[in-house]
Scaffold this motif. Structure first.
Motif, PDB file in Angstrom:
ATOM      1  N   GLN A  61       7.649  10.647 -16.447  1.00 46.68           N
ATOM      2  CA  GLN A  61       7.116  10.519 -17.802  1.00 46.68           C
ATOM      3  C   GLN A  61       7.236  11.845 -18.538  1.00 46.68           C
ATOM      4  OE1 GLN A  61       3.687   7.039 -17.888  1.00 46.68           O
ATOM      5  NE2 GLN A  61       3.103   9.068 -17.180  1.00 46.68           N
ATOM      6  N   LYS A  62       6.957  12.932 -17.838  1.00 39.07           N
ATOM      7  CA  LYS A  62       7.058  14.253 -18.461  1.00 39.07           C
ATOM      8  C   LYS A  62       8.502  14.605 -18.770  1.00 39.07           C
ATOM      9  CE  LYS A  62       2.915  16.160 -16.219  1.00 39.07           C
ATOM     10  NZ  LYS A  62       2.414  17.202 -15.287  1.00 39.07           N
ATOM     11  N   LEU A  63       9.380  14.338 -17.828  1.00 32.03           N
ATOM     12  CA  LEU A  63      10.787  14.699 -18.003  1.00 32.03           C
ATOM     13  C   LEU A  63      11.472  13.848 -19.064  1.00 32.03           C
ATOM     14  CD1 LEU A  63      11.778  15.140 -14.245  1.00 32.03           C
ATOM     15  CD2 LEU A  63      11.494  16.954 -15.938  1.00 32.03           C
ATOM     16  N   MET A  64      11.058  12.589 -19.190  1.00 30.62           N
ATOM     17  CA  MET A  64      11.720  11.659 -20.106  1.00 30.62           C
ATOM     18  C   MET A  64      10.959  11.492 -21.417  1.00 30.62           C
ATOM     19  SD  MET A  64      12.687   8.814 -17.204  1.00 30.62           S
ATOM     20  CE  MET A  64      13.575   7.703 -18.282  1.00 30.62           C
ATOM     21  N   ASN A  65       9.777  12.087 -21.489  1.00 28.96           N
ATOM     22  CA  ASN A  65       8.952  11.981 -22.695  1.00 28.96           C
ATOM     23  C   ASN A  65       8.705  10.516 -23.069  1.00 28.96           C
ATOM     24  OD1 ASN A  65       7.395  12.920 -24.838  1.00 28.96           O
ATOM     25  ND2 ASN A  65       9.139  12.942 -26.240  1.00 28.96           N
ATOM     26  N   THR A  66       8.295   9.739 -22.085  1.00 23.86           N
ATOM     27  CA  THR A  66       7.957   8.334 -22.311  1.00 23.86           C
ATOM     28  C   THR A  66       6.695   8.004 -21.536  1.00 23.86           C
ATOM     29  OG1 THR A  66       8.823   6.072 -22.262  1.00 23.86           O
ATOM     30  CG2 THR A  66       9.340   7.470 -20.366  1.00 23.86           C
ATOM     31  N   ARG A  67       6.237   6.757 -21.628  1.00 25.29           N
ATOM     32  CA  ARG A  67       4.990   6.398 -20.960  1.00 25.29           C
ATOM     33  C   ARG A  67       5.070   4.982 -20.391  1.00 25.29           C
ATOM     34  NH1 ARG A  67      -0.086   7.885 -20.256  1.00 25.29           N
ATOM     35  NH2 ARG A  67      -1.718   6.310 -20.110  1.00 25.29           N
ATOM     36  N   VAL A  68       4.630   4.850 -19.153  1.00 26.05           N
ATOM     37  CA  VAL A  68       4.495   3.537 -18.514  1.00 26.05           C
ATOM     38  C   VAL A  68       3.017   3.164 -18.558  1.00 26.05           C
ATOM     39  CG1 VAL A  68       4.739   2.224 -16.371  1.00 26.05           C
ATOM     40  CG2 VAL A  68       6.463   3.934 -16.985  1.00 26.05           C
ATOM     41  N   ASN A  69       2.691   2.075 -19.252  1.00 26.57           N
ATOM     42  CA  ASN A  69       1.292   1.663 -19.358  1.00 26.57           C
ATOM     43  C   ASN A  69       0.748   1.095 -18.053  1.00 26.57           C
ATOM     44  OD1 ASN A  69       1.046   2.443 -22.020  1.00 26.57           O
ATOM     45  ND2 ASN A  69       1.648   0.437 -22.812  1.00 26.57           N
ATOM     46  N   ARG A  70       1.644   0.412 -17.329  1.00 32.91           N
ATOM     47  CA  ARG A  70       1.204  -0.223 -16.090  1.00 32.91           C
ATOM     48  C   ARG A  70       2.423  -0.588 -15.251  1.00 32.91           C
ATOM     49  NH1 ARG A  70      -2.778  -5.555 -15.847  1.00 32.91           N
ATOM     50  NH2 ARG A  70      -3.344  -5.393 -13.637  1.00 32.91           N
ATOM     51  N   TYR A  71       2.245  -0.619 -13.944  1.00 33.18           N
ATOM     52  CA  TYR A  71       3.323  -1.080 -13.063  1.00 33.18           C
ATOM     53  C   TYR A  71       2.791  -2.162 -12.138  1.00 33.18           C
ATOM     54  CZ  TYR A  71       1.416   1.381  -8.994  1.00 33.18           C
ATOM     55  OH  TYR A  71       0.613   1.773  -7.964  1.00 33.18           O
ATOM     56  N   PHE A  72       3.693  -2.986 -11.635  1.00 34.79           N
ATOM     57  CA  PHE A  72       3.336  -4.061 -10.720  1.00 34.79           C
ATOM     58  C   PHE A  72       4.281  -4.027  -9.525  1.00 34.79           C
ATOM     59  CE2 PHE A  72       2.397  -5.345 -15.038  1.00 34.79           C
ATOM     60  CZ  PHE A  72       1.092  -5.807 -14.968  1.00 34.79           C
ATOM     61  N   GLU A  97       0.828  -1.204   0.000  1.00 32.48           N
ATOM     62  CA  GLU A  97       0.000   0.000   0.000  1.00 32.48           C
ATOM     63  C   GLU A  97       0.868   1.261   0.000  1.00 32.48           C
ATOM     64  OE1 GLU A  97      -2.553  -0.352   3.367  1.00 32.48           O
ATOM     65  OE2 GLU A  97      -3.684  -2.059   2.552  1.00 32.48           O
ATOM     66  N   LEU A  98       1.959   1.229   0.770  1.00 29.76           N
ATOM     67  CA  LEU A  98       2.890   2.364   0.767  1.00 29.76           C
ATOM     68  C   LEU A  98       3.454   2.597  -0.628  1.00 29.76           C
ATOM     69  CD1 LEU A  98       4.997   1.790   4.037  1.00 29.76           C
ATOM     70  CD2 LEU A  98       3.076   3.364   3.714  1.00 29.76           C
ATOM     71  N   LEU A  99       3.832   1.521  -1.275  1.00 30.63           N
ATOM     72  CA  LEU A  99       4.407   1.646  -2.613  1.00 30.63           C
ATOM     73  C   LEU A  99       3.373   2.114  -3.630  1.00 30.63           C
ATOM     74  CD1 LEU A  99       6.657  -1.547  -2.629  1.00 30.63           C
ATOM     75  CD2 LEU A  99       7.441   0.822  -2.638  1.00 30.63           C
ATOM     76  N   HIS A 100       2.166   1.594  -3.528  1.00 32.44           N
ATOM     77  CA  HIS A 100       1.111   2.006  -4.474  1.00 32.44           C
ATOM     78  C   HIS A 100       0.771   3.492  -4.311  1.00 32.44           C
ATOM     79  CE1 HIS A 100       0.315  -1.708  -6.470  1.00 32.44           C
ATOM     80  NE2 HIS A 100       0.032  -2.364  -5.356  1.00 32.44           N
ATOM     81  N   ALA A 101       1.009   4.037  -3.126  1.00 31.04           N
ATOM     82  CA  ALA A 101       0.786   5.468  -2.924  1.00 31.04           C
ATOM     83  C   ALA A 101       1.955   6.295  -3.444  1.00 31.04           C
ATOM     84  CB  ALA A 101       0.566   5.761  -1.442  1.00 31.04           C
ATOM     85  N   ALA A 102       3.168   5.720  -3.392  1.00 31.73           N
ATOM     86  CA  ALA A 102       4.369   6.478  -3.745  1.00 31.73           C
ATOM     87  C   ALA A 102       4.753   6.393  -5.223  1.00 31.73           C
ATOM     88  CB  ALA A 102       5.544   5.994  -2.888  1.00 31.73           C
ATOM     89  N   ILE A 103       4.427   5.285  -5.871  1.00 34.71           N
ATOM     90  CA  ILE A 103       4.915   5.053  -7.232  1.00 34.71           C
ATOM     91  C   ILE A 103       4.225   5.921  -8.296  1.00 34.71           C
ATOM     92  CG2 ILE A 103       5.082   3.321  -9.071  1.00 34.71           C
ATOM     93  CD1 ILE A 103       5.593   1.249  -6.808  1.00 34.71           C
ATOM     94  N   PRO A 104       2.890   6.016  -8.340  1.00 36.58           N
ATOM     95  CA  PRO A 104       2.254   6.794  -9.412  1.00 36.58           C
ATOM     96  C   PRO A 104       2.764   8.234  -9.548  1.00 36.58           C
ATOM     97  CG  PRO A 104       0.621   5.448  -8.322  1.00 36.58           C
ATOM     98  CD  PRO A 104       1.873   5.318  -7.510  1.00 36.58           C
ATOM     99  N   PRO A 105       2.953   8.987  -8.439  1.00 36.65           N
ATOM    100  CA  PRO A 105       3.489  10.343  -8.601  1.00 36.65           C
ATOM    101  C   PRO A 105       4.898  10.364  -9.214  1.00 36.65           C
ATOM    102  CG  PRO A 105       2.506  10.096  -6.430  1.00 36.65           C
ATOM    103  CD  PRO A 105       2.588   8.730  -7.021  1.00 36.65           C
ATOM    104  N   LEU A 106       5.709   9.355  -8.882  1.00 36.45           N
ATOM    105  CA  LEU A 106       7.060   9.283  -9.448  1.00 36.45           C
ATOM    106  C   LEU A 106       6.993   9.002 -10.946  1.00 36.45           C
ATOM    107  CD1 LEU A 106       8.960   7.249  -6.691  1.00 36.45           C
ATOM    108  CD2 LEU A 106       9.114   9.701  -7.164  1.00 36.45           C
ATOM    109  N   ILE A 107       6.142   8.079 -11.338  1.00 33.29           N
ATOM    110  CA  ILE A 107       5.997   7.772 -12.761  1.00 33.29           C
ATOM    111  C   ILE A 107       5.498   8.994 -13.521  1.00 33.29           C
ATOM    112  CG2 ILE A 107       4.668   6.420 -14.435  1.00 33.29           C
ATOM    113  CD1 ILE A 107       4.805   4.071 -12.510  1.00 33.29           C
TER     114      ILE A 107
END
Length: 234
Positions: free
Chosen positions: A179-190, A165-175
């Motif tokens: 994504q904006k800085l690297m001009n790429t896209r992550v479709n999904r994370y696990f 749960e901690l990771l699921h709260a922390a990961i989306p903001p990092l992605i």
């Protein structure tokens, strides 16, 4: 067949069908590497894995320092030998580092046991009662509320789910940030348990996988791994 390198102990290979023989040659090759001049022992090797990849990947895995080589399908065994022999000093250095590394004792999930959250150490406090199982931080304590007679395995599962749960709260903001800085896209994370990696990436599906143990490390480590895996999508 002669030993591949001076001082190496030759491991005999019985005659087998052609494809089995090729695999056996690779097994013997790695066995020679690990027992060469003091390399731990034959338990430290793992067979060569052939994949549809462009480059050779050599890795040394804890806790015993076993060797694993992933090689392109087209690469000959002779080329692979030259590559691995050139890496012998690096292999030995990594194995030495693993042998000297401090190991955590197996967790029992009892009072006053040390646990880490985002790189900070907390003492576990087990609170038994009839409430719904939960985990929270209180000062320097990690409060684990469980029902009476809850097994250590169940306590571990509750704590791991909280880490997720901690990771699921922390990961989306990092992605979103990278994504904006690297001009790429992550479709999904696990998020999942991983024995030998902190993360991995499937560039075709544009997905990344992250180790649940990252919730125990400083937040900077999580961000580093997220960025590292996203680089594979460029």
């Amino acid at each position: 067949m002669k030993a591949l390198i001076p001082g190496a102990v030759f491991i005999g290979l019985r005659t087998v069908r052609r494809n089995q023989r090729a695999r056996s040659l690779e097994y013997g090759f790695l066995k020679q590497l690990v027992i060469f001049r003091g390399f731990i022992d034959a338990r430290s090797y793992e067979h060569v894995i052939r994949k549809e990849i462009k480059n050779v990947h050599l890795s040394v895995h804890p806790p015993t320092g076993r060797i694993r080589v992933a090689a392109p399908q087209r690469m000959t065994l002779e080329v692979l030998r030259v590559f691995a022999i050139a890496k012998l000093p690096w292999i030995k250095k990594q194995q030495k580092r693993l042998r000297e590394q401090e190991r955590e004792t197996p967790r029992e999930y009892i009072d006053r046991e040390s646990h880490y959250v985002w790189g900070s150490r907390y003492l576990l406090k087990v609170v038994e009662g009839d409430e719904k199982p939960s985990v929270e931080i209180s000062g320097r304590q990690l409060l684990l509320r469980v029902r009476r007679d809850t097994s250590s395995e169940r306590r571990e599962a509750i704590l791991e789910e909280w880490q997720r749960e901690l990771l699921h709260a922390a990961i989306p903001p990092l992605i979103a940030k990278w994504q904006k800085l690297m001009n790429t896209r992550v479709n999904r994370y696990f998020v999942q348990r991983m024995k030998t990696k902190w993360g991995s990436c499937n560039h075709r599906a544009a997905t990344i996988r992250l180790n649940t143990d990252l919730a125990r490390k400083p937040r900077e480590c999580l961000e580093y791994i997220v960025v590292h895996e996203m680089v594979h999508l460029l």
